[in-house]
Design an enzyme around this catalytic site. Sequence first.
Site, short mmCIF file in Angstrom:
data_model
loop_
_atom_site.label_atom_id
_atom_site.label_comp_id
_atom_site.label_asym_id
_atom_site.label_seq_id
_atom_site.Cartn_x
_atom_site.Cartn_y
_atom_site.Cartn_z
N ARG A 152 -95.23 24.97 60.67
CA ARG A 152 -95.09 25.67 59.40
C ARG A 152 -93.88 26.63 59.37
NH1 ARG A 152 -97.76 22.01 59.04
NH2 ARG A 152 -99.92 21.83 58.35
N SER A 161 -103.29 27.57 51.94
CA SER A 161 -103.83 28.14 53.18
C SER A 161 -103.26 29.54 53.41
CB SER A 161 -103.49 27.25 54.38
OG SER A 161 -104.11 25.99 54.24
N GLU A 219 -100.09 32.43 56.99
CA GLU A 219 -99.20 31.31 56.66
C GLU A 219 -98.57 31.55 55.31
OE1 GLU A 219 -99.84 26.66 55.46
OE2 GLU A 219 -100.59 27.28 57.42
#
Length: 302
Positions: free
Chosen positions: A174, A225, A295
């Site tokens: 990510r 998320s 995130e």
Amino acid sequence: MNEIIKELEALNVGKVKRDEPLANHTTIKIGGPADLFIEPSSVDNLKKVMTVVEKHNLNWRAIGRGSNLLVSDKGIEGVVIKLGQGLDHLEINGTEIIAGGGHSLVSLSTLISRKGLSGLEFASGIPGSVGGAVYMNAGAHGSDISNILTRAHILFNDGSMEWLTNEEMEFSYRTSILQKKRPGIVVEAVFQLTEGERTEIVALMQKNKDYRKVTQPWNFPCAGSIFRNPLPNYAGKLVEIAGLKGYKIGGAEISQMHGNFIVNAGNATAGDVLALIEHVKDTIYSLYQIKMETEVEIIGRR
């Protein structure tokens, strides 16, 4: 700021707005105003915008479809550049595709699947733009952008443009080089896909979409998320076994469907969401001595 607006309007770069609420441009429907909001109508006009930004030494940042983003209630100082219409071009050359940074990732994956090209099935439910997906190496269902990207066309804050290879993007979980090391805007991305059986590709994409519908709160405004998975553990599972699903602060609520989603249950503020994030971090660390990392990208005035 008025003089800068006049300069941009004279250049006819696209939409230019002052004090535009960013709640209108984020999937969680939260965010204060941008001092200056610009949506360039082409790559060339994006270059012109960056020339003006650099000339006046303005703070800036780019956004796409506003997913994976939490903007402060106080908004963002300086310029927000939205990559939308005008930077959503698409070119298909056999199994290679070139997509503009403003192209919807969901619509891209759907279109490509119908042409019998495989590799983007994982993205069928990710509600972001191509640029944002490359920026954060978006992924799902065991795959991510780094598996298919060959190179990306980046506009850096000094106005220079450069093609970076997959290796030069320095992808990891990510993350990419663009987040901190070399901030820039993904203007275009080149993906290498493979030929496959159209019916099988479409079926897999539908399966992924159906899975998201029954496991994630698609019917509430959210940012995707919230936490990175602290592997080998999973953020959503940790939140669930800690008994935090449904926990609310103000208008922000931990989703009843998935513990790694915070939804805007009604007039939530960024402050509500941030308080909920800190509560989760404190609770999980107290119970399991695991440090949770976000995130979702948190930006704007503090």
